[in-house]
Design a protein around this motif. Sequence first.
Motif, PDB file in Angstrom:
ATOM      1  N   TYR A 113      34.789  39.933  57.244  1.00  0.00           N
ATOM      2  CA  TYR A 113      35.535  39.514  56.050  1.00  0.00           C
ATOM      3  C   TYR A 113      36.672  40.494  55.777  1.00  0.00           C
ATOM      4  O   TYR A 113      37.801  40.088  55.442  1.00  0.00           O
ATOM      5  CB  TYR A 113      34.613  39.426  54.838  1.00  0.00           C
ATOM      6  N   ALA A 114      36.382  41.780  55.942  1.00  0.00           N
ATOM      7  CA  ALA A 114      37.421  42.802  55.755  1.00  0.00           C
ATOM      8  C   ALA A 114      38.534  42.619  56.791  1.00  0.00           C
ATOM      9  O   ALA A 114      39.724  42.777  56.472  1.00  0.00           O
ATOM     10  CB  ALA A 114      36.808  44.196  55.878  1.00  0.00           C
ATOM     11  N   LEU A 145      42.272  41.958  55.588  1.00  0.00           N
ATOM     12  CA  LEU A 145      43.177  43.088  55.791  1.00  0.00           C
ATOM     13  C   LEU A 145      43.968  43.017  57.097  1.00  0.00           C
ATOM     14  O   LEU A 145      45.192  42.927  57.097  1.00  0.00           O
ATOM     15  CB  LEU A 145      42.379  44.392  55.733  1.00  0.00           C
ATOM     16  N   TRP A 200      32.152  43.367  57.645  1.00  0.00           N
ATOM     17  CA  TRP A 200      33.258  43.854  58.459  1.00  0.00           C
ATOM     18  C   TRP A 200      34.214  42.725  58.822  1.00  0.00           C
ATOM     19  O   TRP A 200      35.443  42.884  58.726  1.00  0.00           O
ATOM     20  CB  TRP A 200      32.721  44.546  59.707  1.00  0.00           C
TER      21      TRP A 200
END
Length: 464
Positions: free
Chosen positions: A128-129, A133, A126
Amino acid sequence: MSQNSNIHFDISERKVLLRIFDVVSVLGLLYLVGTLFDFDYFIINSQHWVWSIVLALYLTVFATIFELYNLQKASRFEVVVQNVILTSSVTVLIYLLTPFFTPELPENRLQIVYFYIAVNLALFIWRYAYIVLISAPRFFKRVLLIANAPQIDEIIESLQKSDPNYKVVGFINTDTVKYKKKPFSELEEYSLTNVQKTVQEKTISEIVVAASQDQGVTVYLYNQLITMLENGVAIREYTQVYEEITHRVPVQHVEKDFYRYFPFSRSNQNKLYLFFHRILDLFFSVLGLTFGLIISPFLIVINLFANKGPFFYTQTRVGRNGKHFKIYKLRSMVVNAEKDGAQFASKGDARVTKFGKFLRKSRFDEIPQFINVIKGEMSVIGPRPERPVFVKELSEKIPFYEVRHLVKPGVTGWAQVNAKYGVSAEDALEKLQYDLYYIKKRSFFLDISIVIKTLSTIIFFRGQ
């Protein structure tokens, strides 16, 4: 007025997003692992819903302590990796050690390993996302600044330093003095003739006004701002934005009518809040002094060899309403450190002994101050008490410096957990901004936040 789509997240929104998805990702992966591998240690269902709540509580508390919700650090993967491991390790350990609220240890101890791996993996995926993003430039808040030329660089630096996702893309100079652009700066200067067109073309999320009507906001510009406000463009005053992003009160931009900017918290006069605040003061003082008595034999022995001289140290400080009192500390400097007169302690100060550096880094030198708390001269949380000579000096240089004496000084405080160690008048100004923010926003929630941040300071050995 039609505007291009511009999606962005405010500071509070990103912090809420991080907290929610930390919990959702961990519980989601644990549910998946439990279902696929038929675990009996951690089961998510209607019968064991308390387990999920306890885990979520532990996770958010320790994630706060280990700075997973610090937005500057949350966007740096190498820092996130370290803090995720620390958070998940302590969370799982405490979870295992509280079986009254959590499941009993499984017969197959390998399940604990899978449980720990699942918590780490969920947070890593999560986070890293989030970095790839949410922290991407397309989610930055694009800001247009309206200000006088001499203030522009200072304002932009202060805002973007506190929030890396807050991007000032350009400005309108309301001063007669021309703005001198720095080399390699991507900052654009726009005309005030058609601000609406600039907002549309540059997909501006927010306009920040740092100039007042008597400093360059003409009737023409004012009418444009009113029209844009009616069309849904966010327009905000600089001191409000500064306070929200930095959690400080910008006293250097506040004029004589300070009462407009300092609607101090009602908690300062709330009898119920003050009663429970005093109870917490006594509780933490007893806890702190008990811990101090336990470790004192070791500190005394080390002091005899590494810090020769008196173990305790007293000094006159300024307390609430300007009253003087004697503060108690463990001595961290050489004997007669101020034989040449009072002076600010500086980073790498030669007067601090090697053992004194350890005492300061660990905050052990401040344990005796719990005696001052019990005596009612200090509180656990509040502005740090300063010496009379420095108070007199800083009061002459910094506006509203005396305001910090409206409340009891503290062992720790909002400035102590956010500002760097004070070695100059500029550092004192930054600390005052934090102190005034605390006085203005004082509440149980902010007190708890300071306690948690203090634990982070101790754990990461950031004391000075």
